[in-house]
Structures are given as structure tokens and as C-alpha cells.
Design a protein around this motif. Structure first.
Motif, PDB file in Angstrom:
ATOM      1  N   LEU A  87       0.870  -1.174   0.000  1.00 27.95           N
ATOM      2  CA  LEU A  87       0.000   0.000   0.000  1.00 27.95           C
ATOM      3  C   LEU A  87       0.907   1.225   0.000  1.00 27.95           C
ATOM      4  N   TRP A  88       0.842   2.012  -1.058  1.00 31.14           N
ATOM      5  CA  TRP A  88       1.777   3.135  -1.230  1.00 31.14           C
ATOM      6  C   TRP A  88       0.995   4.430  -1.381  1.00 31.14           C
ATOM      7  N   GLY A  89       1.309   5.404  -0.543  1.00 29.69           N
ATOM      8  CA  GLY A  89       0.698   6.719  -0.632  1.00 29.69           C
ATOM      9  C   GLY A  89       1.699   7.734  -1.138  1.00 29.69           C
ATOM     10  N   GLY A  90       1.250   8.578  -2.059  1.00 33.89           N
ATOM     11  CA  GLY A  90       2.132   9.609  -2.585  1.00 33.89           C
ATOM     12  C   GLY A  90       1.378  10.549  -3.497  1.00 33.89           C
ATOM     13  N   GLY A  91       1.756  11.814  -3.468  1.00 41.49           N
ATOM     14  CA  GLY A  91       1.124  12.819  -4.313  1.00 41.49           C
ATOM     15  C   GLY A  91      -0.062  13.472  -3.640  1.00 41.49           C
ATOM     16  N   GLU A  92      -0.260  14.738  -3.911  1.00 43.56           N
ATOM     17  CA  GLU A  92      -1.369  15.498  -3.342  1.00 43.56           C
ATOM     18  C   GLU A  92      -1.976  16.385  -4.425  1.00 43.56           C
ATOM     19  N   THR A  93      -3.238  16.732  -4.246  1.00 42.41           N
ATOM     20  CA  THR A  93      -3.877  17.783  -5.028  1.00 42.41           C
ATOM     21  C   THR A  93      -4.670  18.660  -4.064  1.00 42.41           C
ATOM     22  N   TYR A  94      -5.044  19.845  -4.552  1.00 42.93           N
ATOM     23  CA  TYR A  94      -5.602  20.843  -3.645  1.00 42.93           C
ATOM     24  C   TYR A  94      -6.932  21.409  -4.135  1.00 42.93           C
ATOM     25  N   THR A  95      -7.587  20.712  -5.046  1.00 43.31           N
ATOM     26  CA  THR A  95      -8.926  21.104  -5.476  1.00 43.31           C
ATOM     27  C   THR A  95      -9.894  20.009  -5.040  1.00 43.31           C
ATOM     28  N   SER A  96     -11.162  20.153  -5.392  1.00 41.95           N
ATOM     29  CA  SER A  96     -12.162  19.156  -5.013  1.00 41.95           C
ATOM     30  C   SER A  96     -12.168  17.960  -5.955  1.00 41.95           C
ATOM     31  N   ARG A  97     -11.314  17.983  -6.972  1.00 38.73           N
ATOM     32  CA  ARG A  97     -11.323  16.919  -7.974  1.00 38.73           C
ATOM     33  C   ARG A  97     -10.066  16.067  -7.857  1.00 38.73           C
ATOM     34  N   PHE A  98     -10.206  14.810  -8.255  1.00 38.77           N
ATOM     35  CA  PHE A  98      -9.117  13.851  -8.182  1.00 38.77           C
ATOM     36  C   PHE A  98      -8.539  13.602  -9.581  1.00 38.77           C
ATOM     37  N   PRO A  99      -7.290  13.118  -9.666  1.00 41.28           N
ATOM     38  CA  PRO A  99      -6.754  12.728 -10.980  1.00 41.28           C
ATOM     39  C   PRO A  99      -7.612  11.642 -11.623  1.00 41.28           C
ATOM     40  N   SER A 100      -7.640  11.646 -12.943  1.00 39.91           N
ATOM     41  CA  SER A 100      -8.459  10.649 -13.652  1.00 39.91           C
ATOM     42  C   SER A 100      -7.858   9.253 -13.545  1.00 39.91           C
ATOM     43  N   ASP A 101      -6.548   9.164 -13.393  1.00 43.74           N
ATOM     44  CA  ASP A 101      -5.868   7.867 -13.275  1.00 43.74           C
ATOM     45  C   ASP A 101      -5.026   7.892 -12.001  1.00 43.74           C
ATOM     46  N   ILE A 102      -5.659   7.595 -10.880  1.00 43.06           N
ATOM     47  CA  ILE A 102      -4.976   7.657  -9.591  1.00 43.06           C
ATOM     48  C   ILE A 102      -3.835   6.645  -9.529  1.00 43.06           C
ATOM     49  N   ARG A 103      -4.034   5.473 -10.099  1.00 43.57           N
ATOM     50  CA  ARG A 103      -3.004   4.437 -10.021  1.00 43.57           C
ATOM     51  C   ARG A 103      -1.690   4.923 -10.624  1.00 43.57           C
TER      52      ARG A 103
END
Length: 427
Positions: free
Chosen positions: A299-315
Motif C-alpha cells: 500500500l503506497w501513498g504519494g502525491g497530493e492535489t488541492y482542489t475538489s477533484r481527483f486525478p483521472s488515473d490515480i493508479r
């Protein structure tokens, strides 16, 4: 880009059960209404029942739907602000008490899991590692301070060569090993707390989004299809507070963080990249963190965003961070990718406040949510029942509002995060 869902989450796919609590319909009464079905709200509800108070808990989605069911699962001692800086702001006695409560928060999680027999893949050990050679001296000094000044011995400095051997990479340069820390399946922990709360007599309501409330002489919480008349309201919304309480919304900033889960890895690889089965977090400003699941997935966590939307390809968004440390993992399938919203404060300390005579809030855990949110719920409940010392000590830490309030905090934060992410990359 897309908006939030936990459908792609390994935690949701491996949940012990699907929560199925009713929605609020009509008007009910309770001594206390808790708004939010994550760790803060569930812990508060449990503790309030121990104090003999009746409790209604309202969750806008489902139990553990927010950060409590999506996070990295690390349960570690300590606070984000250095102890010396904290002592300068609130005095040494209060700083010492806050440090002790950070230790207590981990023990509270352990106690609740044992008491209520919560099956959540509980494991031990958290390792904070230096992502750059220059960070190693700071980590070594932090360990010495905890041992010599704070008298805390369940932490050890691990030399660079030993960390590299433990984690199978030459990209880390020493570490701080919290031997008495925990890591766990966060959603199953939340669902276990909910079961315990239900058994204790808490009225749990899902899909019951609060639209408004009145606090003070007349205290009532409203949803579109029902109302709760109560004496007290506990706000336990964290990064999902939105515009519900404008008096405190500017104290926090919602940000998004993302996690992937690989396919189950072979034992020989697991032994090479994490032989001690610890949870790991590095020293970058935008951190990488990882651990092994109960079935040997990374289980790997990394990367952030700062709007209400998520990346289209989180993987793919997260995988690039993982492969920078472990390029050999490119041959293994990514089975899940998901994200969630947490709340940070400017000083990265949680924000506790009694907003008025009937309204309490605890939020802004800034990445320490499993332990501190569990504690925050308990401290709110204790304060409401008349034992406010712990709550008041956290509330004594000044929590500055983000410049510009809720309207202008986002561009300022993004500029700051961009600066620190560039420092992660180039300095």
C-alpha cells in the motif's frame, strides 16, 4: 479528473462488512448530536455513552466514507510541531501534557481494538526515514531529544546502512523507529468502532447529510428529512466540513492524498523491501508512505492535489512515486487506486475549540488522524461531561486562520505547496 468515491479502494474491497445503518427520518431527541461518522465522531459517541448520555450520530455518506476509511493506516506517537516550538507557544507544562496525550492516543487505539475485538490487520512499528542525506542528522537529533529530554525510550535511531538493508533501497538515509507504534486497516477499524457504538446504544444514521443547525439556548440539527433536538453538538467533519460552520472553516484547508495497492507480492520480495513489516513515511514535505497489507500487498501513498477533484488515473499518479524508489515493482499489477480528503491547519496542529456553549469541534489532524482523531473524539466527550483538561490543553494551542479565509486560502496554499514540492525535488 473526477470527484470523490471510495469504490476503487482496497479497504472498501476488503472490508469486514458493509455498513447498513438507516437514514434519519422524522424528528428525534438525544443529549448529544455528533456530526460525522469517522474516528472523531465514533470515538466521541462511544465515550459519551460511557458517560451515560444519549447520542445520535449523523453521517452524510456511510460510516468511514471519508478519510477514516481511506488513509495510510499509520498510528504513531508524536505531533507535527516540534516540542520546543510548542513549549514556546503554550509553556513547557502544556507542551509536555500534549506530548503525553500523543502517546496516550496510540494506547487508546490499541485499547479500543482489544476491548471491542476489532479485526483490522493490526501490526506494530512505524519508521520515519530520511529522504535525503541532509535529513539524517535532524532525525538523529529528534530521536536523542525524545530519549533524553522527554524520557521516551520506545524510539530508536536507525543508521543509514541499516535502513537501506531493512527497506531494500539505497534511497533512504537513516530513520526514526517508533517500536510501540501501530498500523492497521483503517476502514475495518472505523467499522469496528461503529459496531461497538451501536452495541453501546448510539443511534447511528447514514446518508443523513446535515444541512443546518442551531446552537445555543435552542439546539437542533437539521437534515432534509429529519431533525435532532439536543443539548450539545459535536462537529467531527474534518476535511468534509465545507460551509457548514463558517466561524471555524478558515482554520483548516482540505487537501487530497492518494494511495495504490499492488497485487499480493511474493514472500521473497516482501522480505527484501520491508523485512520488519513496519509502516514507513519519509521526510519529504509531500511525503511518500507505505506498508504491507494483511495479504502482502504494498500500500503506497504519494502525491497530493488541492482542489475538489481527483486525478483521472490515480493508479498511475501514485505509481510514479513508488517506482522512483522501487523500479522493480513495475512488473507487478496495481489492483487498486483511491484518494481521500484530509484537513490541515497552518501550524499542522489539530484545532480544538468550544465554539459556543453548545458546540464543540475537533479537526485539522494534518496527517495524524488515526491516533489524534480517536483521541479528539474522546476529549470532546470528556469536556462535555465535565472533564475538560485535555481538551482545553489542545485548545490552548493558537490555530491561525488561513490568510484570506476560505475564499483565498487555496491559491496561497498551492503556491506554498509548489515551493516545497520543488524543494523535495531539487534541494
Amino acid at each position: 479528473m473526477h470527484t470523490q468515491s471510495d469504490r476503487g479502494s482496497y479497504y472498501r474491497a476488503s472490508a469486514n462488512r458493509v455498513s447498513a445503518y438507516p437514514s434519519l427520518k422524522g424528528d428525534i431527541k438525544a443529549d448529544v448530536c455528533v456530526i460525522g461518522g469517522g474516528y472523531t465522531g465514533l470515538s466521541a459517541a462511544l465515550q459519551l455513552r460511557e458517560h451515560g448520555l444519549s447520542v445520535a450520530l449523523l453521517e452524510a455518506e456511510s460510516i468511514g466514507w471519508g478519510a477514516s476509511g481511506r488513509n495510510g493506516g499509520q498510528v504513531c506517537q508524536g505531533l507535527n510541531m516540534a516540542h520546543e516550538d510548542l513549549a514556546a507557544k503554550v509553556g513547557r507544562p502544556t507542551a509536555d501534557a500534549l506530548w503525553q496525550m500523543s502517546l496516550d492516543s496510540v494506547e487508546l487505539v490499541r485499547t479500543l481494538i482489544n476491548k471491542h475485538q476489532i479485526d483490522c490487520d493490526l501490526k506494530h512499528g512505524v519508521l520515519h526515514v530520511a529522504a535525503k542525506p541532509g535529513h539524517s542528522a535532524d532525525i538523529e537529533a529528534a530521536v536523542a531529544y525524545k530519549q533524553e529530554v522527554l524520557g521516551y525510550q520506545d524510539v530508536a535511531y536507525i543508521k543509514p546502512a541499516d535502513v537501506q538493508e531493512m527497506l531494500g533501497t539505497e534511497r533512504y538515509y537513516g530513520g526514526e523507529h517508533f517500536t510501540n507504534a501501530l498500523h492497521l486497516h483503517p476502514l475495518n477499524y472505523a467499522l469496528g468502532l461503529a459496531t461497538a457504538a451501536e452495541q453501546a446504544g448510539v443511534q447511528l444514521y447514514e446518508h443523513s447529510r446535515v444541512t443546518d443547525y442551531q446552537s445555543g439556548r435552542t439546539t437542533q440539527v437539521s437534515t432534509s428529512v429529519g431533525n435532532v433536538s439536543c443539548q450539545y453538538i459535536l462537529l467531527a467533519c474534518n476535511g468534509y466540513l465545507g460551509p457548514l460552520e463558517k466561524r471555524i472553516a478558515g482554520k483548516i484547508m482540505p487537501i487530497n492524498n492518494f494511495i495504490l495497492a499492488t497485487e499480493p507480492l511474493p514472500d521473497h520480495l516482501v522480505q527484501r523491501i520491508n523485512r520488519a513489516d513496519v509502516a514507513v513515511a519519509d521526510s519529504r514535505f509531500v511525503i511518500n508512505y507505505f506498508r504491507l497489507s494483511g495479504d502482502n500487498r504494498l500500500l503506497w501513498g504519494g502525491g497530493e492535489t488541492y482542489t475538489s477533484r481527483f486525478p483521472s488515473d490515480i493508479r498511475s499518479f501514485v505509481q510514479q512515486h513508488m517506482l522512483a524508489l522501487y523500479p522493480e515493482l513495475a512488473q507487478y499489477r496495481i489492483d487498486y487506486g483511491w484518494g481521500g480528503t484530509l484537513a490541515i491547519t497552518l501550524n499542522r496542529m489539530p484545532h480544538f475549540e468550544r465554539v459556543d456553549q453548545s458546540l464543540f469541534v475537533a479537526h485539522g489532524y494534518s496527517g495524524h488522524g488515526v491516533a489524534l482523531a480517536t483521541l479528539g473524539g474522546k476529549l470532546m466527550a470528556d469536556a462535555l461531561a465535565g472533564s475538560a483538561q485535555g481538551f482545553d490543553q489542545f485548545a490552548a494551542v493558537p490555530t491561525p486562520s488561513f490568510p484570506g479565509g476560505t475564499l483565498l486560502r487555496w491559491p496561497g496554499l498551492v503556491a506554498g505547496m509548489l515551493y516545497y514540492s520543488l524543494r523535495d525535488r531539487f534541494f
